[in-house]
Design a protein around this motif. Structure first.
Motif, PDB file in Angstrom:
ATOM      1  N   THR A  28     -10.518 -89.771  27.223  1.00  0.00           N
ATOM      2  CA  THR A  28     -11.485 -89.567  26.137  1.00  0.00           C
ATOM      3  C   THR A  28     -11.340 -88.175  25.550  1.00  0.00           C
ATOM      4  O   THR A  28     -11.276 -87.996  24.326  1.00  0.00           O
ATOM      5  CB  THR A  28     -12.920 -89.764  26.656  1.00  0.00           C
ATOM      6  OG1 THR A  28     -13.069 -91.099  27.155  1.00  0.00           O
ATOM      7  CG2 THR A  28     -13.944 -89.540  25.549  1.00  0.00           C
ATOM      8  N   ARG A  36     -17.598 -91.503  24.961  1.00  0.00           N
ATOM      9  CA  ARG A  36     -17.414 -90.989  23.604  1.00  0.00           C
ATOM     10  C   ARG A  36     -17.032 -89.513  23.650  1.00  0.00           C
ATOM     11  O   ARG A  36     -17.621 -88.734  24.415  1.00  0.00           O
ATOM     12  CB  ARG A  36     -18.695 -91.183  22.789  1.00  0.00           C
ATOM     13  CG  ARG A  36     -19.094 -92.652  22.623  1.00  0.00           C
ATOM     14  CD  ARG A  36     -20.316 -92.802  21.734  1.00  0.00           C
ATOM     15  NE  ARG A  36     -20.736 -94.205  21.628  1.00  0.00           N
ATOM     16  CZ  ARG A  36     -20.252 -95.059  20.739  1.00  0.00           C
ATOM     17  NH1 ARG A  36     -19.352 -94.655  19.851  1.00  0.00           N
ATOM     18  NH2 ARG A  36     -20.674 -96.319  20.722  1.00  0.00           N
ATOM     19  N   VAL A  74     -12.719 -92.942  21.635  1.00  0.00           N
ATOM     20  CA  VAL A  74     -13.740 -93.643  22.402  1.00  0.00           C
ATOM     21  C   VAL A  74     -13.013 -94.528  23.397  1.00  0.00           C
ATOM     22  O   VAL A  74     -12.166 -95.346  23.013  1.00  0.00           O
ATOM     23  CB  VAL A  74     -14.652 -94.487  21.490  1.00  0.00           C
ATOM     24  CG1 VAL A  74     -15.596 -95.342  22.332  1.00  0.00           C
ATOM     25  CG2 VAL A  74     -15.441 -93.592  20.549  1.00  0.00           C
ATOM     26  N   THR A 120      -9.851 -95.883  19.373  1.00  0.00           N
ATOM     27  CA  THR A 120     -10.521 -96.569  20.474  1.00  0.00           C
ATOM     28  C   THR A 120      -9.470 -97.009  21.496  1.00  0.00           C
ATOM     29  O   THR A 120      -8.398 -97.492  21.128  1.00  0.00           O
ATOM     30  CB  THR A 120     -11.272 -97.817  19.976  1.00  0.00           C
ATOM     31  OG1 THR A 120     -12.177 -97.436  18.933  1.00  0.00           O
ATOM     32  CG2 THR A 120     -12.052 -98.483  21.099  1.00  0.00           C
TER      33      THR A 120
END
Length: 337
Positions: free
Chosen positions: A123, A90, A129, A98
């Motif tokens: 990331t 994260r 994420v 994502t």
């Protein structure tokens, strides 16, 4: 008289012709690293090579150590064969989407640990994420084991985007080499199902044609990449395919009869990579089927370059350029949605 090819066929043939002249020299820093890495050749001892590969993971984080991000968590997902490991990365700030990331390694090596340095970089740079998933490895577990594990993880990601990068943000599937093969195959599989598909594909030098006739691609014959030798292909591809039909699109996405209605794709290729021509052919067929494609080619880098970004400035620059191209593709897709 030689028949004249159509424009699309002529363009494809031109793209598949590697330069007749000498290849440009590799980036010096990359060459220095490659000289220290275990490159498989001859008969592959898969267990030994896995240990060697895993031992290099800390090196790929670079001298400054792992890239700092917001949070990392591990989980196991239920699958047909038991469970699939995932690691969720994260960002420090509010996520903007994502990315489901699949590792390479010829379907027989690699792991979440191996791809973690790249997962952390993506990331941070994408502010997404990133969900990295593992899968059962060949030759102990030939097709469809790796595909089924990766598909289970992909479906989980699509079902949980609300708690990952946010349901209002894009969800991308990506991978490198064998992971790119799995990502492309999953996008094809999800197209025919009732469930949601991904919004985009990020395919680093994907292996998309495992059929025997693929050995005739000029890039395979050139065998110019010191980090990936074509003589290992029969062992790696054979261990993954087992006795299964290699024209199955779940194995060879390029063999699919139709490539329409697939997510937009960033396809990354390398001039010296043996997999270059099949990836270019896949990008061309996607484009001809009406899929938005951004084909990116680098001349001075080799297979696996994103994993060396912490050690090779040219690899870091190229990876950053790929991130920018993906962001541009997602922005265009959002404008036309």
């Amino acid at each position: 008289m030689t028949p004249r090819m159509s424009g699309s066929c002529a363009r494809r043939q031109n793209r598949l012709q590697l330069k007749e002249t000498n290849f440009m020299a590799l980036d010096p820093a990359l060459q220095q690293i490659l000289d220290q890495l275990p490159i498989p050749s001859g008969e592959i001892d898969f267990p030994a090579l896995r240990k060697q590969t895993l031992s290099m993971t800390s090196l790929f984080h670079g001298p400054e150590g792992p890239i700092e991000i917001g949070h990392v968590e591990n989980n196991d997902l239920p699958s047909l064969a038991g469970s699939v490991p995932i690691r969720i990365f994260r960002p420090a700030g509010t996520p903007r989407g994502t990315l489901h990331l699949l590792h390479g390694g010829g379907w027989a090596m690699g792991s979440i640990d191996f791809i973690e340095p790249l997962a952390r970089r993506l990331t941070r740079d994408l502010s997404m994420v990133v969900v990295a998933s593992g899968y059962r490895l060949a030759p102990e577990h030939p097709f469809p084991a790796g595909f089924e594990d990766s598909l289970a993880a992909a479906r989980w990601v699509l079902d949980h985007v609300g708690e990952l990068g946010g349901a209002a943000h894009p969800v991308v599937i990506g991978g490198e080499s064998a992971g790119g093969n799995l990502a492309a195959a999953i996008a094809l599989e999800l197209r025919s199902g009732a469930s949601k598909n991904f919004d985009a594909q990020l395919l680093f030098y994907p292996a998309v044609d495992l059929r025997s006739e693929a050995d005739a691609y000029p890039s395979r014959l050139a065998n110019a990449d010191p980090s990936l030798r074509t003589e290992t292909f029969p062992q790696m591809m054979g261990s993954y395919c087992g006795g299964h039909d290699r024209a199955d699109p779940r194995i060879s996405p390029l063999a699919a009869e139709r490539l329409d209605s697939l997510p937009p794709a960033v396809v990354v290729v390398l001039t010296v990579d043996p997999l270059r021509d099949e990836a270019v052919a896949y990008a061309d067929r996607l484009r001809e089927a009406g899929v938005v494609v951004d084909l990116v080619e680098f001349e001075h880098l080799t297979h696996g370059f994103p994993n060396l970004s912490a050690l090779v400035p040219a690899a870091a620059k190229a990876t950053a350029a790929v991130v920018e191209r993906l962001e541009e593709l997602l922005a265009r897709a959002a404008m036309t949605a």
